[in-house]
Design a protein around this motif. Structure first.
Motif, mmCIF file in Angstrom:
data_model
loop_
_atom_site.group_PDB
_atom_site.id
_atom_site.type_symbol
_atom_site.label_atom_id
_atom_site.label_comp_id
_atom_site.label_asym_id
_atom_site.label_seq_id
_atom_site.Cartn_x
_atom_site.Cartn_y
_atom_site.Cartn_z
ATOM 1 N N GLY A 100 0.832 -1.203 0.000
ATOM 2 C CA GLY A 100 0.000 0.000 0.000
ATOM 3 C C GLY A 100 0.866 1.252 0.000
ATOM 4 N N GLU A 101 1.942 1.212 0.804
ATOM 5 C CA GLU A 101 2.852 2.363 0.844
ATOM 6 C C GLU A 101 3.569 2.527 -0.498
ATOM 7 O OE1 GLU A 101 5.228 1.414 4.245
ATOM 8 O OE2 GLU A 101 3.529 1.760 5.595
ATOM 9 N N THR A 102 3.980 1.403 -1.079
ATOM 10 C CA THR A 102 4.623 1.443 -2.392
ATOM 11 C C THR A 102 3.682 2.077 -3.416
ATOM 12 O OG1 THR A 102 5.600 -0.672 -1.781
ATOM 13 C CG2 THR A 102 5.859 0.020 -4.070
ATOM 14 N N PHE A 103 2.422 1.655 -3.351
ATOM 15 C CA PHE A 103 1.414 2.140 -4.293
ATOM 16 C C PHE A 103 1.226 3.650 -4.164
ATOM 17 C CE2 PHE A 103 -2.926 3.013 -5.676
ATOM 18 C CZ PHE A 103 -3.017 2.282 -6.850
ATOM 19 N N GLU A 104 1.121 4.110 -2.924
ATOM 20 C CA GLU A 104 0.904 5.538 -2.704
ATOM 21 C C GLU A 104 2.088 6.355 -3.201
ATOM 22 O OE1 GLU A 104 -0.061 5.874 1.445
ATOM 23 O OE2 GLU A 104 -1.992 4.890 1.155
ATOM 24 N N LYS A 105 3.278 5.772 -3.086
ATOM 25 C CA LYS A 105 4.474 6.482 -3.554
ATOM 26 C C LYS A 105 4.495 6.526 -5.082
ATOM 27 C CE LYS A 105 7.497 5.578 -0.136
ATOM 28 N NZ LYS A 105 8.418 4.553 0.370
ATOM 29 N N ALA A 106 4.081 5.409 -5.711
ATOM 30 C CA ALA A 106 4.104 5.323 -7.171
ATOM 31 C C ALA A 106 3.005 6.182 -7.799
ATOM 32 C CB ALA A 106 3.955 3.872 -7.605
ATOM 33 N N HIS A 107 1.916 6.359 -7.079
ATOM 34 C CA HIS A 107 0.808 7.179 -7.607
ATOM 35 C C HIS A 107 0.507 8.282 -6.614
ATOM 36 C CE1 HIS A 107 -0.015 3.979 -10.550
ATOM 37 N NE2 HIS A 107 0.160 3.139 -9.544
ATOM 38 N N PRO A 108 1.267 9.389 -6.699
ATOM 39 C CA PRO A 108 1.088 10.464 -5.711
ATOM 40 C C PRO A 108 -0.362 10.949 -5.682
ATOM 41 C CG PRO A 108 3.023 10.865 -7.073
ATOM 42 C CD PRO A 108 2.288 9.703 -7.690
ATOM 43 N N GLY A 109 -0.831 11.229 -4.498
ATOM 44 C CA GLY A 109 -2.196 11.721 -4.359
ATOM 45 C C GLY A 109 -3.205 10.625 -4.088
ATOM 46 N N THR A 110 -2.775 9.379 -4.253
ATOM 47 C CA THR A 110 -3.707 8.293 -3.959
ATOM 48 C C THR A 110 -3.563 7.861 -2.505
ATOM 49 O OG1 THR A 110 -2.088 6.636 -4.618
ATOM 50 C CG2 THR A 110 -3.667 7.358 -6.289
ATOM 51 N N LYS A 111 -4.574 7.147 -2.056
ATOM 52 C CA LYS A 111 -4.522 6.623 -0.694
ATOM 53 C C LYS A 111 -5.119 5.214 -0.720
ATOM 54 C CE LYS A 111 -5.336 7.605 4.062
ATOM 55 N NZ LYS A 111 -4.397 6.488 4.249
ATOM 56 N N VAL A 112 -4.414 4.290 -0.103
ATOM 57 C CA VAL A 112 -4.926 2.924 -0.023
ATOM 58 C C VAL A 112 -5.401 2.671 1.398
ATOM 59 C CG1 VAL A 112 -4.458 0.498 -0.465
ATOM 60 C CG2 VAL A 112 -3.200 2.245 -1.730
ATOM 61 N N THR A 113 -6.666 2.334 1.536
ATOM 62 C CA THR A 113 -7.146 1.990 2.878
ATOM 63 C C THR A 113 -7.470 0.501 2.895
ATOM 64 O OG1 THR A 113 -9.397 2.550 2.279
ATOM 65 C CG2 THR A 113 -8.129 4.253 3.363
ATOM 66 N N PHE A 114 -7.099 -0.142 4.002
ATOM 67 C CA PHE A 114 -7.276 -1.585 4.120
ATOM 68 C C PHE A 114 -8.304 -1.931 5.173
ATOM 69 C CE2 PHE A 114 -2.876 -1.278 2.536
ATOM 70 C CZ PHE A 114 -2.978 -2.117 1.444
ATOM 71 N N SER A 115 -8.964 -3.046 4.933
ATOM 72 C CA SER A 115 -9.724 -3.680 5.996
ATOM 73 C C SER A 115 -9.263 -5.127 6.030
ATOM 74 C CB SER A 115 -11.226 -3.586 5.712
ATOM 75 O OG SER A 115 -11.933 -4.321 6.671
#
Lengths: 270, 279
Positions: free
Chosen positions: A66-81
């Motif tokens: 999720g952190e990798t993803f947010e870094k690769a796509h600035p402005g996005t946020k991944v929330t998990f359940s």
């Protein structure tokens, strides 16, 4: 009397208004889902929040991804359940808003696909093997699945309703062992916690959970686990509010980078 | 009584009832009705969605009755424990001036706001096999509480006790202390005064608190599954059975919920007339 009725009518109207709001929300999100669907894996178009429902055993590796993803796509946020795959599946079929579902067994994924809540066919991205978690240093000298049947030991298993419990049951049945645990825990992390807190002497959990717990538990491999390997499917959900984000996240999980994170966590990715 | 009287009487009664409803201001009535619907609609939905045709089949499993019996047993035991230690605690809070009383009262109510799962973890830290108190219980008496029925009772008592203490303390504060003072001037010791004067005086409050505590214990989930685990017949109470059934068989979960609902309604309705009337 008429005024009472009118008041009741107003109350009903208020409730209807509330429900109307929520249903219009839903239609808005589903329309954005359909518009976002084509060419969704194209990078650069990904934005907003991606909501991922994932099996409890994926917690550490998916949080990293999720952190990798947010870094690769600035402005996005991944929330998990994170939770037991079955309760997550139940929430999804019950209408919980999510974009991606990664479950710990094809059976739990099937609940969601049968309800028509996935878009496309789920793909298996990792497999996980069971391991025995014992107290640090393995003071009871547990070396095999058979050792767990010792009645002096307090052993916890996952409930058979959740994948880790079903897999443990399969392994026990295959080797003809009869094991009476002190508790059937509601998910794999709860089972592991009982050993971490030293309330139980051993638990049958995933190898990834043993690895994630560090030196708080010690893992013991057992050959029967090979016969009860869990495949983890992942899929984008039909009602995904962020279809582009969902596809991009699934792509990341299946990429070389994602596989490395998952392998490091103890998953089998080949 | 003449025929005319008979005709007048019901009409007058009806008019009075109408006036009562008409006197309720709309800004109060509308939210009140929404509130009522908010509480009742989910319960109705449970009834509507109950698989009535397969209900007998779903409820004849031995595990259901095992779980129900265990739930009733543990909730009752937890209420008994709460009564034994909760009434004296309430008396202490209401009748004895001591420094830090406000703080103690706040601590007593803490489990009310604590998520039950956190309560369960706290209980493990305290009374678990490796807990700060539980370690000695294990070493000295060979007594371990997690994964036992006694553990369920303890988890339920932990969350139910504050309800009882608050209810009893409120009743004690409302009760006139002069009766106890009078008993004291007549030579009764403070304990005799409590036993013979205070206790009968606050009996309705104790009963109401006990019902509240029982109901809370019956529905307890988080602390129980965390502290006592889940094993059919030993620690699997109805709420745990409902939760796990929901994972694989939502219809069974609905049926189980219905049983729990019916039992609570029956017990609460049975006790209401005796103890919980508003008047």
């Amino acid at each position: 009397m008429t005024r009472t009725l009118r008041a009741a009518g107003a109350g009903v109207a208020a409730l209807l208004a509330l429900s109307a709001c929520s249903s219009s929300d839903e239609s808005a999100s589903s329309s954005s889902a359909s518009s976002g669907a084509p060419g969704s894996s194209g990078s650069g178009r990904v934005s907003g929040t991606v909501t991922v429902f994932a099996a409890a055993s994926l917690k550490e590796s998916f949080t990293t991804l999720g952190e990798t993803f947010e870094k690769a796509h600035p402005g996005t946020k991944v929330t998990f359940s994170f939770g037991g795959s079955d309760s997550l599946a139940a929430s999804i079929t019950g209408g919980a808003p999510a974009d991606v579902f990664a479950s710990a067994s094809p059976k739990t994924m099937k609940i969601v696909t049968d309800a028509g809540d996935t878009s496309g066919t789920p793909v298996t991205f990792v497999r996980n093997q069971l391991e025995i978690a014992t107290l640090p240093g393995n003071p009871d000298r547990i070396a095999s699945l058979k050792d767990l049947t010792d009645t002096a030991l307090k052993v916890v298993l996952c409930a058979e309703e959740v994948p880790c419990g079903a897999a443990a049951r399969k392994a026990l049945d295959a080797s003809g062992l009869k094991l009476t645990p002190v508790s059937y825990e509601q998910d794999v992390k709860a089972a592991l916690t009982k050993v971490e807190l030293k309330e139980a002497d051993a638990a049958v959990v995933y190898r990834t959970d043993v690895r994630a717990a560090g030196d708080k538990v010690e893992g013991v491999d057992f050959p029967e686990s090979a016969g009860a390997v869990n495949a983890y499917p992942i899929a984008r959900l039909e009602d995904a509010g962020n279809a582009a984000g969902a596809d991009a996240f699934i792509d990341l999980v299946r990429s070389a980078e994602g596989r490395k994170v998952l392998t490091d966590a103890g998953f089998l990715t080949s | 009584m003449t025929a005319g009287d008979k005709a007048v009487l019901p009409r007058r009664r009806r008019r009075r009832a109408g006036a009562q409803v008409r006197g309720v201001p709309l800004p109060l009535l509308v939210p009140a009705l929404i509130g009522l619907a908010f509480l009742i609609v989910p319960l109705l939905a449970l009834l509507v969605r109950t698989p009535w045709s397969s209900l007998p089949e779903l409820l004849t499993g031995a595990e259901v009755w095992q779980a129900l019996r265990l739930s009733l047993l543990c909730a009752t035991a937890a209420t008994a424990v709460s009564l034994v230690i909760g009434v004296p605690l309430a008396w202490l809070l209401a009748r004895v001036e001591f420094p830090g009383r406000g703080l103690v009262r706040a601590l007593v109510t803490l489990p009310l706001v604590l998520p039950p799962v956190v309560g369960g973890v706290a209980l493990l830290m305290a009374l678990g096999r490796n807990g700060i108190v539980g370690k000695w219980l294990d070493d000295w008496f060979g007594l371990t509480l997690p994964f036992t029925t006694a553990g369920v009772v303890i988890a339920e008592a932990f969350v139910a006790l504050p309800f009882l203490v608050i209810s009893v303390e409120g009743t004690l504060r409302a009760a006139d202390p002069r009766y106890e003072e009078a008993a004291a001037t007549l030579g009764a010791s403070r304990f005799t005064a409590f036993r013979r004067v205070t206790l009968p005086l606050i009996a309705p409050g104790i009963a109401a608190g006990a019902v509240l505590a029982w109901a809370r214990a019956l529905g307890e989930f988080g602390a129980t599954i965390t502290f006592a685990g889940n094993f059919p017949g030993r620690t699997q109470t109805m709420p745990l059975a409902v939760y796990l059934a929901l994972q694989s068989d939502p219809e069974a979960a609905t049926a189980l919920s219905l049983v729990l609902l019916a039992v609570s309604v029956a017990v609460l309705a049975g006790l209401r007339d005796r103890w919980m009337t508003a008047g």
